[in-house]
Design a protein around this motif. Sequence first.
Motif, PDB file in Angstrom:
ATOM      1  N   PRO A  13       0.781  -1.287  -0.006  1.00  0.00           N
ATOM      2  CA  PRO A  13      -0.016  -0.039  -0.129  1.00  0.00           C
ATOM      3  C   PRO A  13       0.804   1.227  -0.087  1.00  0.00           C
ATOM      4  O   PRO A  13       2.265   1.177   0.499  1.00  0.00           O
ATOM      5  CB  PRO A  13      -0.771   0.008   1.365  1.00  0.00           C
ATOM      6  N   ASP A  14       0.503   2.433  -0.640  1.00  0.00           N
ATOM      7  CA  ASP A  14       0.898   3.510  -0.315  1.00  0.00           C
ATOM      8  C   ASP A  14       1.313   4.201   1.075  1.00  0.00           C
ATOM      9  O   ASP A  14       0.670   3.887   1.940  1.00  0.00           O
ATOM     10  CB  ASP A  14      -0.072   4.753  -1.019  1.00  0.00           C
ATOM     11  N   HIS A  15       2.692   4.342   1.161  1.00  0.00           N
ATOM     12  CA  HIS A  15       3.194   4.685   2.324  1.00  0.00           C
ATOM     13  C   HIS A  15       3.357   6.174   2.679  1.00  0.00           C
ATOM     14  O   HIS A  15       3.580   6.460   3.787  1.00  0.00           O
ATOM     15  CB  HIS A  15       4.412   4.196   2.607  1.00  0.00           C
ATOM     16  N   GLY A  16       3.184   7.102   1.690  1.00  0.00           N
ATOM     17  CA  GLY A  16       3.210   8.640   1.911  1.00  0.00           C
ATOM     18  C   GLY A  16       4.374   9.181   1.853  1.00  0.00           C
ATOM     19  O   GLY A  16       4.643  10.203   2.128  1.00  0.00           O
ATOM     20  N   LEU A  17       5.611   8.420   1.951  1.00  0.00           N
ATOM     21  CA  LEU A  17       6.942   9.074   1.791  1.00  0.00           C
ATOM     22  C   LEU A  17       7.091   9.255   0.330  1.00  0.00           C
ATOM     23  O   LEU A  17       7.400   8.391  -0.443  1.00  0.00           O
ATOM     24  CB  LEU A  17       7.944   8.038   2.636  1.00  0.00           C
ATOM     25  N   VAL A  18       7.656  10.456   0.143  1.00  0.00           N
ATOM     26  CA  VAL A  18       7.470  10.940  -1.326  1.00  0.00           C
ATOM     27  C   VAL A  18       9.096  11.652  -1.550  1.00  0.00           C
ATOM     28  O   VAL A  18       9.678  11.149  -2.407  1.00  0.00           O
ATOM     29  CB  VAL A  18       6.616  12.089  -1.935  1.00  0.00           C
ATOM     30  N   THR A  19       9.343  12.775  -0.794  1.00  0.00           N
ATOM     31  CA  THR A  19      10.651  13.252  -1.087  1.00  0.00           C
ATOM     32  C   THR A  19      11.763  12.718  -0.126  1.00  0.00           C
ATOM     33  O   THR A  19      11.402  11.847   0.746  1.00  0.00           O
ATOM     34  CB  THR A  19      10.393  14.858  -0.533  1.00  0.00           C
ATOM     35  N   SER A  21      13.364  14.173   1.762  1.00  0.00           N
ATOM     36  CA  SER A  21      13.332  14.623   3.224  1.00  0.00           C
ATOM     37  C   SER A  21      12.375  13.550   3.734  1.00  0.00           C
ATOM     38  O   SER A  21      12.539  13.674   5.168  1.00  0.00           O
ATOM     39  CB  SER A  21      12.630  15.907   3.116  1.00  0.00           C
ATOM     40  N   ASP A  22      11.223  13.331   3.466  1.00  0.00           N
ATOM     41  CA  ASP A  22      10.414  12.119   4.072  1.00  0.00           C
ATOM     42  C   ASP A  22      11.039  11.094   4.300  1.00  0.00           C
ATOM     43  O   ASP A  22      11.095  10.407   5.461  1.00  0.00           O
ATOM     44  CB  ASP A  22       9.321  12.001   3.096  1.00  0.00           C
ATOM     45  N   TRP A  23      11.849  10.677   3.717  1.00  0.00           N
ATOM     46  CA  TRP A  23      12.566   9.426   3.692  1.00  0.00           C
ATOM     47  C   TRP A  23      13.746   9.411   4.702  1.00  0.00           C
ATOM     48  O   TRP A  23      14.413   8.645   5.623  1.00  0.00           O
ATOM     49  CB  TRP A  23      13.208   8.791   2.600  1.00  0.00           C
ATOM     50  N   TYR A  56      20.319  12.301  -7.061  1.00  0.00           N
ATOM     51  CA  TYR A  56      20.723  13.528  -6.459  1.00  0.00           C
ATOM     52  C   TYR A  56      20.487  13.919  -5.023  1.00  0.00           C
ATOM     53  O   TYR A  56      21.115  14.649  -4.221  1.00  0.00           O
ATOM     54  CB  TYR A  56      20.135  14.677  -7.273  1.00  0.00           C
ATOM     55  N   GLY A  57      19.307  13.366  -4.536  1.00  0.00           N
ATOM     56  CA  GLY A  57      19.059  13.432  -3.254  1.00  0.00           C
ATOM     57  C   GLY A  57      19.660  12.895  -2.244  1.00  0.00           C
ATOM     58  O   GLY A  57      20.797  12.937  -1.569  1.00  0.00           O
TER      59      GLY A  57
END
Length: 97
Positions: A13-19, A21-23, A56-57
């Motif tokens: 399921p979608d976990h909501g961590l996108v960027t 920074s979230d991770w 890059y991130g």
Amino acid sequence: MIFKAVGDDRPYPDHGLVTPSDWSKVAPQQVRLGDLVTTTSTLNLATLLDSDSTFYGDLFPHVVSWRGTLYLEDGVHRALRTALHHRSVIHARVLEL
């Protein structure tokens, strides 16, 4: 084979961590390449060079642990580079769902 399996989707399921920074709130840990299932079967250069990619991130690949399986969500390029250097372990951010 480098990975446990090569998949082409995200079965969890979608976990909501996108960027990145979230991770960044998920601490890195060691993961064996042979325990990972990829969520893409190809390496897309447009995705790789996207400003949100781990190229890059974030320095660490993103892995989702779901129902006892580790899915490599982002950072397949880093995992492949690790394998090419004859290493079997990589540091990754592992999100437990």
